[in-house]
Design a protein around this motif. Structure first.
Motif, short mmCIF file in Angstrom:
data_model
loop_
_atom_site.label_atom_id
_atom_site.label_comp_id
_atom_site.label_asym_id
_atom_site.label_seq_id
_atom_site.Cartn_x
_atom_site.Cartn_y
_atom_site.Cartn_z
N SER A 65 0.83 -1.21 0.00
CA SER A 65 0.00 0.00 0.00
C SER A 65 0.86 1.26 0.00
O SER A 65 0.41 2.32 0.42
N TYR A 66 2.11 1.12 -0.47
CA TYR A 66 3.08 2.22 -0.42
C TYR A 66 2.63 3.47 -1.16
O TYR A 66 3.05 4.58 -0.84
N PHE A 67 1.72 3.33 -2.14
CA PHE A 67 1.29 4.50 -2.90
C PHE A 67 0.49 5.47 -2.05
O PHE A 67 0.27 6.61 -2.43
N LYS A 68 0.06 5.02 -0.86
CA LYS A 68 -0.64 5.92 0.06
C LYS A 68 0.27 7.04 0.55
O LYS A 68 -0.21 8.04 1.09
N LEU A 69 1.58 6.87 0.37
CA LEU A 69 2.52 7.93 0.74
C LEU A 69 2.24 9.22 -0.04
O LEU A 69 2.57 10.31 0.41
N PHE A 70 1.60 9.07 -1.19
CA PHE A 70 1.24 10.24 -1.98
C PHE A 70 0.25 11.14 -1.24
O PHE A 70 0.15 12.33 -1.52
N LEU A 71 -0.46 10.56 -0.26
CA LEU A 71 -1.42 11.33 0.52
C LEU A 71 -0.74 12.42 1.33
O LEU A 71 -1.35 13.45 1.63
N LEU A 72 0.52 12.22 1.69
CA LEU A 72 1.25 13.24 2.44
C LEU A 72 1.42 14.50 1.59
O LEU A 72 1.31 15.62 2.10
N ALA A 73 1.68 14.31 0.30
CA ALA A 73 1.79 15.47 -0.60
C ALA A 73 0.44 16.16 -0.76
O ALA A 73 0.38 17.39 -0.90
N MET A 74 -0.64 15.40 -0.70
CA MET A 74 -1.97 15.97 -0.86
C MET A 74 -2.36 16.83 0.32
O MET A 74 -3.28 17.67 0.23
N MET A 75 -1.70 16.62 1.46
CA MET A 75 -1.97 17.44 2.64
C MET A 75 -1.29 18.80 2.53
O MET A 75 -1.63 19.74 3.25
N VAL A 76 -0.33 18.93 1.62
CA VAL A 76 0.44 20.17 1.48
C VAL A 76 -0.03 20.96 0.26
O VAL A 76 -0.29 22.16 0.34
N TRP A 77 -0.12 20.27 -0.89
CA TRP A 77 -0.53 20.93 -2.13
C TRP A 77 -1.99 20.60 -2.44
O TRP A 77 -2.53 19.58 -1.98
N ASP A 78 -2.61 21.43 -3.24
CA ASP A 78 -4.01 21.25 -3.62
C ASP A 78 -4.14 20.25 -4.76
O ASP A 78 -3.46 20.37 -5.79
N PHE A 79 -4.98 19.26 -4.55
CA PHE A 79 -5.29 18.27 -5.58
C PHE A 79 -6.80 18.10 -5.66
O PHE A 79 -7.52 18.33 -4.67
N PRO A 80 -7.33 17.73 -6.82
CA PRO A 80 -8.77 17.46 -6.91
C PRO A 80 -9.14 16.24 -6.07
O PRO A 80 -8.33 15.32 -5.88
N TYR A 81 -10.39 16.20 -5.64
CA TYR A 81 -10.85 15.11 -4.78
C TYR A 81 -10.76 13.76 -5.48
O TYR A 81 -10.57 12.73 -4.83
N SER A 82 -10.87 13.76 -6.81
CA SER A 82 -10.85 12.51 -7.57
C SER A 82 -9.52 11.77 -7.44
O SER A 82 -9.45 10.56 -7.67
N VAL A 83 -8.46 12.48 -7.05
CA VAL A 83 -7.14 11.84 -6.90
C VAL A 83 -7.19 10.76 -5.81
O VAL A 83 -6.47 9.76 -5.88
N LEU A 84 -8.05 10.95 -4.82
CA LEU A 84 -8.20 9.95 -3.76
C LEU A 84 -8.60 8.60 -4.34
O LEU A 84 -8.09 7.55 -3.92
N TYR A 85 -9.52 8.62 -5.29
CA TYR A 85 -9.97 7.37 -5.90
C TYR A 85 -8.88 6.74 -6.76
O TYR A 85 -8.77 5.51 -6.84
#
Length: 245
Positions: free
Chosen positions: A174-194
């Motif tokens: 599940s290592y790709f969840k590390l990308f969530l840390l970047a989402m806490m700093v920069w703005d991303f669309p909600y669809s990126v979560l899916y």
């Protein structure tokens, strides 16, 4: 019995050939610093693990591309399940997994709610409750479904040690969840979560196939069932809590 049919070898922990999954004693012989010879697999006669001489970025790219060889290298030859530090690695994986799940819920709330509502005390409490429900209840449901599926398909008969290995490879993949840390700093669309969720699901399926040697369709079914049950259980419990809000 030929080596290719020795099931005990395939299912035991240790260093593995990344091509066929055969257990080997060592991956290379070092003659002097910087001078090594890679060992060949006795089963398929190929070099057991060429990734030893590769940069980590190459390994990461192959992991993103869902190559089984890269997953065998990561799970067996980097994070050796026979390693004495296995328990410590698993504990750290648990903690990181929980933190990333908390980041996901926080990011989801931040995208849906306004900044004024987020500063409200009641909304802050509700957000904290969502995090607790997802991290504790959601992951409990996820682990339970994983346990049921793996017990049925592998006939483990409640083999706790084997289940720890299965759950560990799911956490690591599940290592790709590390990308969530970047989402806490920069703005991303909600669809990126899916997109992250889909990638994690497919990565879990590949890792399960490498460990269990089940068919890919079975591994996808296990991964999908665990994730979708967690999703519905999380929203079901939240709907109940809203009644008392």
């Amino acid at each position: 019995m030929t080596p290719a049919k020795d099931a005990s070898n395939l299912n035991s922990a240790g260093f593995r050939c990344i091509s066929c999954g055969w257990k080997i004693g060592r991956l290379f012989v070092q003659y002097s610093p910087g001078n090594i010879r890679l060992m060949k697999c006795d089963n398929c006669k190929a070099v057991a693990d060429p990734y030893i001489e590769c940069e980590f970025m190459i390994i990461l790219i192959d992991l993103i591309l869902h190559k089984s060889k890269a997953y065998r290298h990561l799970l067996y030859n980097m994070l050796n399940l026979e390693n004495n530090n296995f328990k410590a690695i698993m504990l750290k994986s648990f903690l990181l997994h929980f933190i990333l799940d908390a980041c996901r819920v926080t990011f989801s709330v931040r995208c849906k709610d306004t900044s004024d509502s987020m500063r409200d005390g009641s909304e802050l409490v509700w957000t904290t409750l969502k995090v607790i429900v997802d991290v504790l209840f959601g992951n409990f449901v996820f682990a339970s479904v994983l346990w049921i599926w793996v017990s049925i398909l592998l006939k483990l008969n409640h083999n706790l040690l084997r289940f720890k290995e299965v759950f560990f490879v799911v956490l690591v993949s599940s290592y790709f969840k590390l990308f969530l840390l970047a989402m806490m700093v920069w703005d991303f669309p909600y669809s990126v979560l899916y997109i992250v969720d889909i990638f994690v699901l497919s990565s879990n399926a590949v890792a399960l196939r490498v460990l269990t040697r089940l068919k890919m369709s079975s591994c996808i079914a296990i991964s999908f069932s665990a994730h979708i049950t967690k999703f519905f259980a999380y929203h079901w419990l939240l709907s109940l809590l809203k009644c008392f809000r």
